[in-house]
Design a protein around this motif. Structure first.
Motif, short mmCIF file in Angstrom:
data_model
loop_
_atom_site.label_atom_id
_atom_site.label_comp_id
_atom_site.label_asym_id
_atom_site.label_seq_id
_atom_site.Cartn_x
_atom_site.Cartn_y
_atom_site.Cartn_z
N ARG A 15 44.15 -18.31 -23.18
CA ARG A 15 43.74 -17.88 -24.52
C ARG A 15 44.29 -16.47 -24.81
N GLU A 16 44.16 -15.58 -23.84
CA GLU A 16 44.63 -14.21 -24.06
C GLU A 16 46.16 -14.16 -24.16
N LEU A 47 46.13 -5.87 -24.57
CA LEU A 47 44.90 -6.48 -24.08
C LEU A 47 43.96 -5.45 -23.45
N GLU A 48 44.51 -4.35 -22.95
CA GLU A 48 43.68 -3.31 -22.36
C GLU A 48 42.69 -2.73 -23.37
N LYS A 79 35.42 1.25 -24.99
CA LYS A 79 34.08 1.26 -25.58
C LYS A 79 34.12 0.99 -27.08
N GLU A 80 35.06 1.59 -27.78
CA GLU A 80 35.13 1.43 -29.23
C GLU A 80 35.33 -0.04 -29.62
N PHE A 81 36.15 -0.73 -28.85
CA PHE A 81 36.39 -2.16 -29.11
C PHE A 81 35.10 -2.95 -28.93
#
Length: 262
Positions: free
Chosen positions: A177-178, A236-237, A242-244
């Motif tokens: 998926r990623e 992807l990182e 945290k914001e994500f």
């Protein structure tokens, strides 16, 4: 600027005047070149929205306008990809990708005379999604992730202005998926196609989209519109920051509230 997709005060009921009300007063717009995602509780009308935009359903109230024209029939400038790739098992991967050209009016008339040109375009798309050399394989010879990559090629072969994705990665394992998130991210960046993604995966929505529309429980309507604050290109990182995860959790809270209000 006129939006590519404009849905205004749409009501859609299944089964006649007394039937199930799927969406009510549904309003949203998507700009040309934008990547929009639609999320919400199960049964909120996300797939109904897809079918309204593509002209598979005509609403009883309100209007759906795509590329400046009110939708009253199936829309030819749209490419579609679903959770199930539904590739024809008796056709090779290449022939499955070419299938829309046999249907779309502006390509159908020139397909036979310009077959080599279209084959080259299909092969280029296969290479773009990491399937170079797999054109002569049959669907049963491909993994689920490979079939979905080919499905994206089929949705793009007729050069649509609008790509509609209905849970296209939901049946795949997390790693595949990623990988496909990155494929569609790169396709969007390279081709500038407008994309509307319907998904239940909030990480997917935040990673891919420019704007996210949150729908209420049925009858569905947009109850929140959120601009994704992360610059492109996204790696992807980003999903470990945290914001994500704050954005993901806030969206989850909005959907939980929508379910309680049902």
């Amino acid at each position: 600027m006129q939006p590519l997709v404009a849905i205004e005060h749409v009501d859609m009921r299944y089964g006649g005047p007394e039937g199930l009300l799927a969406v009510q007063d549904l309003t949203l717009s998507v700009a040309k070149g934008e990547f929009a995602a639609v999320v919400g509780p199960s049964g909120c009308g996300k797939s109904t929205l897809m079918k309204l935009v593509t002209g598979l359903y005509i609403p009883q109230g309100g209007s759906v306008v795509v590329a400046g024209e009110r939708v009253t029939k199936p829309v030819s400038i749209v490419g579609m990809a679903f959770q199930n790739p539904t590739m024809l098992p008796w056709r090779t991967t290449l022939d499955n990708i070419l299938l829309p050209l046999e249907v779309v009016q502006r390509h159908r008339g020139r397909l036979r005379a310009h077959k080599a040109e279209y084959v080259a375009k299909a092969e280029a798309l296969l290479e773009t999604v990491g399937l170079k050399g797999f054109g002569q394989k049959f669907p049963w010879q491909l993994s689920g992730g490979m079939q979905q990559r080919a499905n994206l090629c089929r949705a793009l072969i007729h050069e649509p202005d609008l790509l509609m994705l209905d849970e296209p990665f939901g049946a795949l394992d997390s790693f595949t998926r990623e990988e496909l998130w990155c494929v569609i991210r790169d396709l969007h960046a390279a081709q500038g196609v407008t994309i509307v993604l319907v998904t239940h995966d909030l990480r997917e929505a935040v990673f891919l989209a420019d704007r996210i529309f949150v729908m209420s429980s049925r009858p569905g309507r947009v109850i929140e519109e959120r601009k994704v604050p992360f610059a492109r290109p996204r790696d992807l990182e980003l999903m470990y920051e945290k914001e994500f995860n704050d954005v993901v959790h806030e969206l989850r809270g909005s959907i939980a509230d929508a379910r309680k209000a049902a």
